[in-house]
Design an enzyme around this catalytic site. Structure first.
Site, mmCIF file in Angstrom:
data_model
loop_
_atom_site.group_PDB
_atom_site.id
_atom_site.type_symbol
_atom_site.label_atom_id
_atom_site.label_comp_id
_atom_site.label_asym_id
_atom_site.label_seq_id
_atom_site.Cartn_x
_atom_site.Cartn_y
_atom_site.Cartn_z
ATOM 1 N N GLU A 153 0.884 -1.174 0.000
ATOM 2 C CA GLU A 153 0.000 0.000 0.000
ATOM 3 C C GLU A 153 0.919 1.220 0.000
ATOM 4 O O GLU A 153 1.792 1.329 0.859
ATOM 5 C CB GLU A 153 -0.870 -0.023 1.252
ATOM 6 N N GLU A 199 -8.118 11.673 2.850
ATOM 7 C CA GLU A 199 -8.389 10.814 4.000
ATOM 8 C C GLU A 199 -8.536 11.669 5.249
ATOM 9 O O GLU A 199 -7.718 12.560 5.511
ATOM 10 C CB GLU A 199 -7.285 9.777 4.203
#
Length: 270
Positions: free
Chosen positions: A148, A250
């Protein structure tokens, strides 16, 4: 850093009206499908939405024009608006939840140059190029089989505290430092797994109202220079999601209401 729910289940929930609300005309976000070999494994990813869409449900994904998007939250109130030109707005309310979403592409490409501009930012934890790589031929005991990655552009939280330093390098006039962290038995695009996170963190955050580029190949090279190889970024073999690449906003446990907006485009040929 989201908790994944297989999108086959999400698609079924959406069909039953349990996943949240989309404006009625946007329910036509349709049976049209994106003609990409392999992506039909993830039925939600083949959905095509109108030229403009406003999403308020907990989970949604698909395409608006040539742009793929992801929109995910585990509670609270956050919405994503976007159009087929890559313009996007994320609005959130304060509360105890995690949200991540934004436009991009359903696969990563090491040669892609990402153009972007941020117009508003009320304090998102991360605004970042975000994606995954996955190699099912590698043993799952090796965290490098699943990666990731984050190329931060604006942030209120520095995730490098517990990371292993890689190197400092300059890309498109911006100095970045790289770090690697490990997530042990956490949710991922391939069920619960142990995997690496790669971070590229700029010394100065990107200003609002200006056009910038992320030369992704520079980051891939910088990670590789310290032995951090990113696996296949165009892979449909993970259990839950393909290896997408998006400009993500985010927020986690936001203390107050906020907004982040801007535009993303493919600057590879410019």
């Amino acid at each position: 850093m989201k908790t994944f729910i297989p999108f086959k289940a999400v698609a079924l929930l959406a069909a039953c009206g349990l996943a949240g609300c989309v404006m009625p005309e946007q329910q036509a976000a349709t049976t049209d499908s994106v003609a990409v070999a392999g992506i039909d494994k993830f039925q939600a990813y083949t959905q095509t939405y109108p030229e403009q869409v406003h999403l308020t449900q907990n989970h949604a994904t698909g395409h608006v024009g040539d742009f793929f998007f992801t929109h995910w939250k585990d509670g609270g109130a956050a919405s994503l608006s976007l159009d087929n030109q890559g313009s996007f707005t994320v609005n959130w309310e304060g509360g105890g939840y995690n949200y991540v979403g934004g436009p991009g592409w359903h696969y990563g490409d090491k040669d892609r140059v990402i153009g972007y501009r941020f117009d508003e930012d009320s304090g998102a934890n991360f605004i970042t190029l975000y994606g995954w790589g996955y190699d099912e031929s590698m043993p799952t005991s090796d965290p490098a089989h699943l990666v990731e990655y984050y190329i931060l552009q604006r942030f209120t939280y520095n995730p490098s505290k517990d990371g292993i330093f890689g190197k400092t390098f300059v890309s498109d006039g911006v100095e970045y430092s790289t770090y690697r962290t490990v997530r042990e038995q956490k949710p991922s695009i391939n069920s619960t797994s142990t995997f690496y996170q790669y971070w590229s963190i700029p010394t100065e955050q990107r200003e609002l109202g200006k056009d910038y580029k992320i030369v992704f190949a520079d980051h891939v090279k910088a990670w590789a220079d310290t032995g951090w190889i990113i696996p296949d970024m165009n892979n449909f073999n993970a259990s839950d999601d393909p290896t997408y690449q998006v400009m993500a906003v985010e927020v986690f446990n936001p203390p107050k209401d906020g907004t982040a907006s801007g535009q993303v485009w493919d600057a590879s040929e410019q």
